[in-house]
Enzyme design. Sequence first.
Site, short mmCIF file in Angstrom:
data_model
loop_
_atom_site.label_atom_id
_atom_site.label_comp_id
_atom_site.label_asym_id
_atom_site.label_seq_id
_atom_site.Cartn_x
_atom_site.Cartn_y
_atom_site.Cartn_z
N LYS A 82 0.85 -1.21 0.00
CA LYS A 82 0.00 0.00 0.00
C LYS A 82 0.88 1.24 0.00
O LYS A 82 1.72 1.42 0.88
CB LYS A 82 -0.91 -0.01 1.24
CG LYS A 82 -1.69 1.30 1.45
CD LYS A 82 -2.62 1.22 2.66
CE LYS A 82 -3.24 2.59 2.96
NZ LYS A 82 -4.14 2.56 4.14
N LYS A 100 -10.11 12.68 8.55
CA LYS A 100 -9.62 12.25 9.85
C LYS A 100 -9.47 13.44 10.77
O LYS A 100 -9.15 14.54 10.32
CB LYS A 100 -8.22 11.62 9.71
CG LYS A 100 -8.17 10.27 9.05
CD LYS A 100 -6.71 9.79 8.97
CE LYS A 100 -6.59 8.46 8.26
NZ LYS A 100 -7.22 7.33 8.95
N ASP A 144 1.70 6.17 5.61
CA ASP A 144 0.70 5.27 5.03
C ASP A 144 1.18 4.59 3.75
O ASP A 144 0.41 3.92 3.07
CB ASP A 144 -0.61 6.04 4.81
CG ASP A 144 -1.84 5.16 4.96
OD1 ASP A 144 -1.71 4.05 5.52
OD2 ASP A 144 -2.92 5.60 4.53
N ASP A 157 -12.17 6.97 3.79
CA ASP A 157 -10.96 6.72 4.57
C ASP A 157 -10.54 5.25 4.50
O ASP A 157 -9.47 4.90 4.97
CB ASP A 157 -11.20 7.14 6.02
CG ASP A 157 -9.91 7.34 6.79
OD1 ASP A 157 -8.83 7.33 6.16
OD2 ASP A 157 -9.98 7.51 8.02
N GLU A 192 -9.36 3.69 2.02
CA GLU A 192 -8.81 3.83 0.66
C GLU A 192 -7.75 2.78 0.35
O GLU A 192 -7.52 2.47 -0.82
CB GLU A 192 -8.23 5.24 0.49
CG GLU A 192 -6.79 5.45 1.00
CD GLU A 192 -6.63 5.27 2.50
OE1 GLU A 192 -7.66 5.36 3.22
OE2 GLU A 192 -5.50 5.03 2.97
N ARG A 249 -7.62 -0.50 0.85
CA ARG A 249 -8.12 -1.73 0.21
C ARG A 249 -8.54 -1.45 -1.23
O ARG A 249 -8.52 -2.35 -2.06
CB ARG A 249 -9.26 -2.31 1.06
CG ARG A 249 -10.50 -1.47 1.11
CD ARG A 249 -11.39 -1.84 2.30
NE ARG A 249 -10.84 -1.35 3.56
CZ ARG A 249 -11.36 -1.59 4.77
NH1 ARG A 249 -12.46 -2.34 4.87
NH2 ARG A 249 -10.80 -1.11 5.85
N1 BES Z 1 -4.19 4.41 6.91
C1 BES Z 1 -5.34 4.12 7.69
C2 BES Z 1 -5.07 3.06 8.77
C3 BES Z 1 -4.10 3.44 9.85
C4 BES Z 1 -4.53 3.97 11.04
C5 BES Z 1 -2.76 3.18 9.69
C6 BES Z 1 -3.64 4.27 12.04
C7 BES Z 1 -1.86 3.47 10.68
C8 BES Z 1 -2.30 4.01 11.87
C9 BES Z 1 -6.46 3.58 6.80
O1 BES Z 1 -6.51 4.10 5.52
C10 BES Z 1 -7.75 3.93 7.46
O2 BES Z 1 -8.03 5.09 7.56
N2 BES Z 1 -8.49 2.92 7.89
C11 BES Z 1 -9.75 3.13 8.50
C12 BES Z 1 -10.71 2.11 7.92
C13 BES Z 1 -12.15 2.35 8.26
C14 BES Z 1 -12.63 3.66 7.68
C15 BES Z 1 -12.97 1.19 7.73
C16 BES Z 1 -9.60 2.94 10.00
O3 BES Z 1 -8.82 2.09 10.43
O4 BES Z 1 -10.23 3.67 10.74
ZN ZN Z 2 -4.72 4.75 4.76
MN MN Z 3 -7.61 5.88 5.39
#
Ligand code: BES
Ligand code: ZN
Ligand code: MN
Length: 490
Positions: A255, A267, A278, A337, A339, A341
């Site tokens: 990713k 966020k 990320d 958010d 994104e 996947r």
């Molecule tokens: N990049 C984030 C996940 C993340 C969070 C990585 C904290 C490192 C530290 C990812 O893109 C994300 O925002 N995931 C969301 C998914 C949700 C919206 C289904 C999450 O984990 O809140």
């Molecule tokens: Zn992310």
């Molecule tokens: Mn995200």
Amino acid sequence: MLDIRFATARSASGAVAVVVPSGSPSAALDLLKLGPADLDECATFLEDVEHSGSAGSVHILPRPGRKPSRLLFVGIGDGDESGWRAAGAALARKARAETSLRVLVPQDTPPEAVRGLAEGLWLASYRFRLADDAEPDPLRRVTVALPGGGAPTDSLERALDQARAVVTATVLARDLTNMPSDRKTPAWFARQVVKAAAGVPGLTVEVREPAYLAAQGFNAILAVGRGATTERGPRLVELSWRPRGAKRHVVLVGKGITFDTGGICIKPLSGMKLMRKDMGGAAAVIGATLAAAAMRLPVRVTALTPLAENALSGDSMRPGDVVTHYGGLTSEILNTDAEGRLVLGDAMAYAVRRLRPDVMIDLATLTGAQGVALGKQTAAMYSHSDALAGALAAAAAASGESVWRMPLSEDYAAELGGDLTDLVNSTDIGAGSLLAALYLREFTGSVRDSWAHFDMSSPAWSDANDGELTKGATGWGVRTLTRWLEATAA
Ligand code: BES
Ligand code: ZN
Ligand code: MN
């Protein structure tokens, strides 16, 4: 990087370190070529400080006006690779201000000890520098001395070369991940890959731009990257290591979100401020592929990194939008958010259809839920293959990275379907790391049973200097993947 080499001549200037095995400090004294009075002093010192020899413990005996001027006694615990790695890391921190360091090791030191020691020294002395001309640390050179200044065997030299390859790759991954996102655009990341691969026989790089991505149907990568300006637009990088005679083809997908604002589902600051990390998965798969090339491993490896900035603008993707992935699966974007996947789905579908891998492994900073489940240091691993999961777990353990296998629980798979689409990219039922893994599984096609997914959101970053980790990006995954590739190729 520190200059680490085996000692060829005796030299007593500067600091000297002596390794101490758990429970037998006297073994350390045998390595010191000192007179009886000095040896007595050392023995008394080790007793006074109660040196246990535990891995990474250091006690320093200053000897002003004498040679050597300082003796560092460093514990290696049971003497396994992790003990030596901890010793190397501790020495890198304690000896940072020395001008040179000589490490005395026993005659029968095995190759894995040398690898651990060197990896620990190199990884712990890492520092991220924005400018190339930033002041380096005083400690520039470490020599590893066998008793009597004996020449190292070929296997010891090889262990040092392996350590150098894996650390060079880890340092690159850390540098890429630490880089602030004002400079770190997808195009910038792609240029760094081109630079790193330049001149290495057997390595090739392809950088795909938005026009190609549109023509080929990488619509999810384009959707995620659409909110960013043109200069910050998406890319797909394919780095390929093709040694002659390779029988297996491994595809590594990472990713590469160069900054994750969350998009329209923005966020809060607390969750956004570290989102330059990320693209840690992309950095790690590039690093592992470069390490495989540096070691000239006889296995074909392709690293595939979908790169995009998940930005917020009038052109950003919206909740409720529908995208058709590469290969045809459709997805409703319920949360902008989620994104990671989306971009991985396109890249994995392409990998399966076009690259025909024997094994596919993806790495992603995919969910906050991963850290909730497993804490700061341990990545979540998902796979249907016990053999692959077992080999990856063994590689992680040997290399000093931490993973924990999670179940791909089928009862949640039903939640992935949409009213209008094959998939939705987000649900409300918790189990966030698992659901992301199940989403990715839909893109594994014929390699479903030869696929592993690592959600390494938390371990991609360290909050503190800790063992061989320097505060900031860790390069998580380079070591595990490289070890596993070494074992696969053997
Ligand atoms: N990049 C984030 C996940 C993340 C969070 C990585 C904290 C490192 C530290 C990812 O893109 C994300 O925002 N995931 C969301 C998914 C949700 C919206 C289904 C999450 O984990 O809140
Ligand atoms: Zn992310
Ligand atoms: Mn995200």
